[in-house]
Design an enzyme around this catalytic site. Structure first.
Site, short mmCIF file in Angstrom:
data_model
loop_
_atom_site.label_atom_id
_atom_site.label_comp_id
_atom_site.label_asym_id
_atom_site.label_seq_id
_atom_site.Cartn_x
_atom_site.Cartn_y
_atom_site.Cartn_z
CG ASP A 1 49.08 -6.97 33.79
OD1 ASP A 1 47.95 -5.99 34.03
OD2 ASP A 1 49.07 -7.18 32.63
CG ASP B 1 44.42 -2.32 33.80
OD1 ASP B 1 45.34 -2.48 32.68
OD2 ASP B 1 43.52 -1.65 33.85
#
Length: 291
Positions: A212, A214
């Site tokens: 991802d 973040d």
């Protein structure tokens, strides 16, 4: 310990990587350590001429939270089994646009923001200070990068890893701060693992599998576990291929690494005041220098 002149690769698998394919004569082995129980039994066997021992960092089924990992037991257990080098594989968040989900980062630096974790095998009665200026093994890191590239993963060959305490994900302000510090990836488990590997004289490489971005991208929803899990399975397939590529590419003979003897310049406590009880606990990680 281990085969003379041969490779024994210890693998610490992170979120989503709970096994290694292609291991011959594999079996699960329970290893007791003076530091307590490791995260799980260790799956050990061979891939060609290379011995391999795999430890699921969070335990099979992901039972153990990042801050509750017994990293000392994990490193001791792999050293005790005879590992010569450690390959760590971790799920991480990306802190820059090019560190996209699905890509891999070969970490070469760390910033440690963890708190209250047992981060050394040494202490009062046997003090040692290892250098962490260059915290990973360049040889194993380069091999891992080549193996990831061959597995079809987009690979960044350097990157600074921000080790946060967790288990919560970052605030947006924290994520922006870490970006401003020059960090490229963020995770919760590499520290004190990398420090302990160096104390145990084990050359260490870390492959960060990005799940991802973040939460620094203001126009996107924050990361959640469902998003992370969706990316984990795709990353894990590439990680398994990367591991097999690396193991099959290792030369027949393992040339010595300077990290193999780094404790020669680290011990500071005079022999006559060393604590026998602590020395006994150090039998696997520092037995080479402590006799």
């Amino acid at each position: 310990m281990g085969d003379s002149g041969g490779w024994h690769i210890g693998i610490i698998g992170g979120s989503g990587l709970y096994d290694v394919a292609g291991v011959e004569d594999g079996r699960w082995v329970a290893v007791a350590t003076p530091w307590g129980d490791p995260s799980d039994a260790i799956y050990t066997g061979r891939v060609g001429h290379v011995r391999v021992s795999f430890l699921p960092r969070h335990g099979r089924g992901h039972r153990i939270a990042p801050g509750e990992l017994n990293a000392r037991a994990n490193i001791d257990a792999l050293k005790r089994l005879g590992a010569t080098d450690l390959l760590a594989i971790s799920s991480v968040g990306g802190l820059s646009e090019e560190r996209a989900p699905g890509t891999f980062t070969i970490v070469d630096q760390f910033i440690d923001r963890t708190r209250g974790r047992a981060e050394s095998f040494f202490g009062s009665g046997m003090v040692a200070h290892v250098s962490m200026a260059d915290p990973v093994c360049p040889r194993l890191s380069a091999l891992a990068a080549d193996a990831a590239d061959a597995a079809g993963a987009g690979v960044h060959r350097t990157g600074t890893y921000l080790a946060m305490e967790g288990p919560q994900f970052s605030t947006r302000a924290e994520s922006q701060l870490y970006r401003s510090c020059g960090c490229q990836v963020i995770g919760m488990t590499a520290m004190p693992e990398a420090k302990l590997a160096r104390e145990a004289e084990l050359p260490y490489a870390l492959v960060g599998m990005i799940t991802d971005y973040d939460c620094w991208r203001e126009d996107e929803a924050a990361v959640d576990v469902a998003q992370v899990i969706a990316q984990l399975s795709a990353n894990a397939e590439k990680a398994r291929a990367m591991v097999l590529n690396l193991l099959r590419a290792l030369p027949q003979t393992r040339e010595a690494s300077p990290i193999d003897t780094c404790l020669d310049a680290a011990l500071i406590t005079a022999p006559h005041v060393r604590d026998p009880a602590l020395l006994a606990k150090l039998d696997a990680v520092a037995g080479r220098v402590l006799g």
